[in-house]
Scaffold this motif. Sequence first.
Motif, short mmCIF file in Angstrom:
data_model
loop_
_atom_site.label_atom_id
_atom_site.label_comp_id
_atom_site.label_asym_id
_atom_site.label_seq_id
_atom_site.Cartn_x
_atom_site.Cartn_y
_atom_site.Cartn_z
N VAL A 410 63.60 31.66 31.09
CA VAL A 410 63.36 32.58 32.21
C VAL A 410 64.25 33.82 32.05
CG1 VAL A 410 63.57 32.90 34.71
CG2 VAL A 410 62.70 30.73 33.81
N ALA A 411 65.53 33.59 31.82
CA ALA A 411 66.47 34.72 31.74
C ALA A 411 66.17 35.61 30.53
CB ALA A 411 67.91 34.21 31.67
N ASP A 412 65.89 34.98 29.39
CA ASP A 412 65.66 35.77 28.18
C ASP A 412 64.34 36.54 28.25
OD1 ASP A 412 67.98 34.68 27.30
OD2 ASP A 412 67.08 33.34 25.80
N ALA A 413 63.31 35.90 28.79
CA ALA A 413 62.02 36.59 28.89
C ALA A 413 62.14 37.77 29.85
CB ALA A 413 60.93 35.62 29.37
N ASP A 414 62.84 37.57 30.95
CA ASP A 414 62.98 38.65 31.93
C ASP A 414 63.77 39.81 31.33
OD1 ASP A 414 62.34 39.59 34.49
OD2 ASP A 414 64.35 39.11 35.21
N ALA A 415 64.83 39.48 30.58
CA ALA A 415 65.63 40.54 29.95
C ALA A 415 64.80 41.27 28.90
CB ALA A 415 66.88 39.93 29.31
N ALA A 416 63.94 40.55 28.19
CA ALA A 416 63.10 41.19 27.17
C ALA A 416 62.12 42.16 27.82
CB ALA A 416 62.36 40.13 26.35
N ILE A 417 61.51 41.74 28.94
CA ILE A 417 60.55 42.64 29.61
C ILE A 417 61.27 43.89 30.12
CG2 ILE A 417 59.03 42.89 31.62
CD1 ILE A 417 57.68 41.20 29.52
N GLU A 418 62.48 43.73 30.54
CA GLU A 418 63.27 44.88 30.99
C GLU A 418 63.37 45.92 29.87
OE1 GLU A 418 64.23 45.00 34.12
OE2 GLU A 418 65.29 46.91 33.92
N LYS A 419 63.37 45.44 28.63
CA LYS A 419 63.44 46.34 27.47
C LYS A 419 62.05 46.64 26.90
CE LYS A 419 66.61 43.75 25.42
NZ LYS A 419 67.35 43.13 24.39
N VAL A 420 61.01 46.23 27.62
CA VAL A 420 59.62 46.40 27.16
C VAL A 420 59.40 45.72 25.80
CG1 VAL A 420 57.66 47.99 27.11
CG2 VAL A 420 59.70 48.62 28.35
N ALA A 421 60.16 44.65 25.55
CA ALA A 421 59.99 43.89 24.31
C ALA A 421 59.12 42.68 24.64
CB ALA A 421 61.36 43.47 23.78
N ILE A 422 57.81 42.92 24.76
CA ILE A 422 56.90 41.89 25.27
C ILE A 422 56.81 40.72 24.29
CG2 ILE A 422 54.57 41.45 26.14
CD1 ILE A 422 54.39 44.46 26.80
N GLN A 423 56.81 41.04 23.00
CA GLN A 423 56.76 39.97 22.00
C GLN A 423 57.98 39.04 22.13
OE1 GLN A 423 57.73 41.04 17.95
NE2 GLN A 423 55.86 40.04 17.20
N ASP A 424 59.15 39.63 22.35
CA ASP A 424 60.36 38.81 22.50
C ASP A 424 60.28 37.94 23.75
OD1 ASP A 424 61.30 40.08 20.30
OD2 ASP A 424 62.80 41.30 21.34
N ALA A 425 59.66 38.46 24.79
CA ALA A 425 59.50 37.66 26.01
C ALA A 425 58.66 36.43 25.70
CB ALA A 425 58.85 38.50 27.11
N LEU A 426 57.59 36.63 24.93
CA LEU A 426 56.74 35.47 24.58
C LEU A 426 57.47 34.49 23.68
CD1 LEU A 426 53.25 37.15 24.36
CD2 LEU A 426 53.86 35.14 25.71
N THR A 427 58.27 35.02 22.78
CA THR A 427 59.06 34.12 21.92
C THR A 427 60.00 33.28 22.78
OG1 THR A 427 58.91 35.70 20.13
CG2 THR A 427 60.68 34.07 19.96
N ALA A 428 60.62 33.91 23.77
CA ALA A 428 61.53 33.17 24.67
C ALA A 428 60.76 32.09 25.44
CB ALA A 428 62.21 34.14 25.63
#
Length: 535
Positions: A410-428
């Motif tokens: 939850v925390a990592d995906a949310d932080a990734a979206i904050e950076k518009v790193a959508i792929q990283d959010a899915l990886t999390a």
Amino acid sequence: MSANKGKSFYVTTPIFYVNDAPHIGHAYTEVAADVLARWHRQRGEQSFLLTGTDEHGEKILRTAAANKTTPQEWADKLVEEAWLPLLETIDINNQDFIRTTEKRHEKNVQVFLQHLYDTGFIYRGSYEGNYCVGCEEYKTEGDLIDGEGDFAGQQVCAIHSKPVEKLQETNYFFKLSEFTQPLLDFYEANPNFIQPDSARNEVVAFVRRGLDDLSISRSKEKFDWGIDIPWDDSHITYVWFDALLNYITAIGYGEDTAEAKAKFEMLWPASVQVVGKDILRFHAVIWPAMLMAAGLAPANQVFGHGWLLVGGEKMSKSKLTGIAPSQITDTFGSDAFRYYFMKAIAFGSDGSFSWEDLSARYQAELANGFGNLASRVIAMVHRYFEGSLPAAGDFTDADMQVQAIAAAAVADADAAIEKVAIQDALTAIWTLVDELNNYITVQEPWVLAKDEATRGRLATVLNTTVEGLRVLAILLNPITPKATAKLWAAIGTSLGSLADQEIGQAGTWGQFQPGAVISELEALFPRIEVSDENA
Ligand code: MSP
């Protein structure tokens, strides 16, 4: 990208030319912007997604003429038959759709122009340059390359591979050159304004070389499909100057009502403007300068994403390499379309689409990884507990690990979206899918079910996996909304609607009451019969 406190999250897509029907490149931009908007909504924020169509200019006029119709009729037809249906095809939840031929836009483009004219930012001058109708832009010598094939021996636009046209006109000019330093200062003070960093560096280097004033009108003697310059009706507004203003005319700019003013106040400046890197300079140079001239703040962020490539080149309809989004969704569905493009390509980088990769990811990640996990867990709750969620007993280290990985996802995906790193959010998020699959393999609930002595342990294992599915439903709702709606209908109704489950609380464990009803699950990602065409 950050949500302004007390403001809505406002995300925009480019408005698309209606000279042709959409291909998967356009759909890619739409999906990314929609995922961001839905994610912020799932966080509990007010979230507003704007998209629309760019309907003026020479390109549309020529297309309409080639099709023996008027530009307005052509635009109406393409919007009705192609661009609005695209939003259904890929499941876009937009709050507005603006067309530049609408009165609310045309009228307030004129308000904006008049304001800049009155305050001395627009003057009359003459110009000679090379114009690319495909780009609707004057090109410098550096933008041109040697032509090939039919155009061998000529200089052509590097994007469209077609010759440019020499134009000489008396036009109105916007004093863009005066904004060279203010823009550089703005980029410096707002290091996240242009993302990703590679895009930022390119724009900063470009602006450092100094900006020229920008021709913002065309004489009606040449063509007249556009918005009249308010103080001189022998000229029409340059299509990009007109188009960029959609981001504010859609939300009330220029209107006098209290309602319009409140809406503008709540939404502007936009949180993030998603664009392809082909049009980054318009959005990161010209657009903020226009806003500064009008005394308005630039957006918080412009994100320039990469291109979908075919044979190493940008996919495009004019080069006949465009794939219609429905070719993919008819077979795989909109969720798979959305997931695939967000997961397979780092947002900001170029990427190639392939049917093989799409099929492989559908099978391995969506059908086997996520879909099977959900169906196995729910089937076991039915088989062993008659569809009533059992209470958890004491937690073991393995159970605690699932909880820790869920909280981190939850925390990592949310932080990734904050950076518009959508792929990283899915990886999390997928760390939790993998963990739950692994947990089931190790815990072997079907073995625990054989012995009455381990029934308590079986209850804890199934409770833990259903809690895990709850977290996945919330985190994946912005990306695969159809599948998560089905999953929620099976597991979540005792907790209220899925829309009300805030991401910030998703990782808090033990939200289900023991005895919560777990219903049957519809297949989330059914088996695909691959036809020869897509094999
Ligand atoms: N009308 C202008 C934009 C005006 S915004 C004020 C325009 N329209 S367009 O129809 O050509 O769409 C361009 C956008 O479509 C790109 O910026 C990008 O977002 C998307 N894409 C078009 N082809 C694409 C790829 N091959 N790959 C990725 N995105 C692509 O420019």
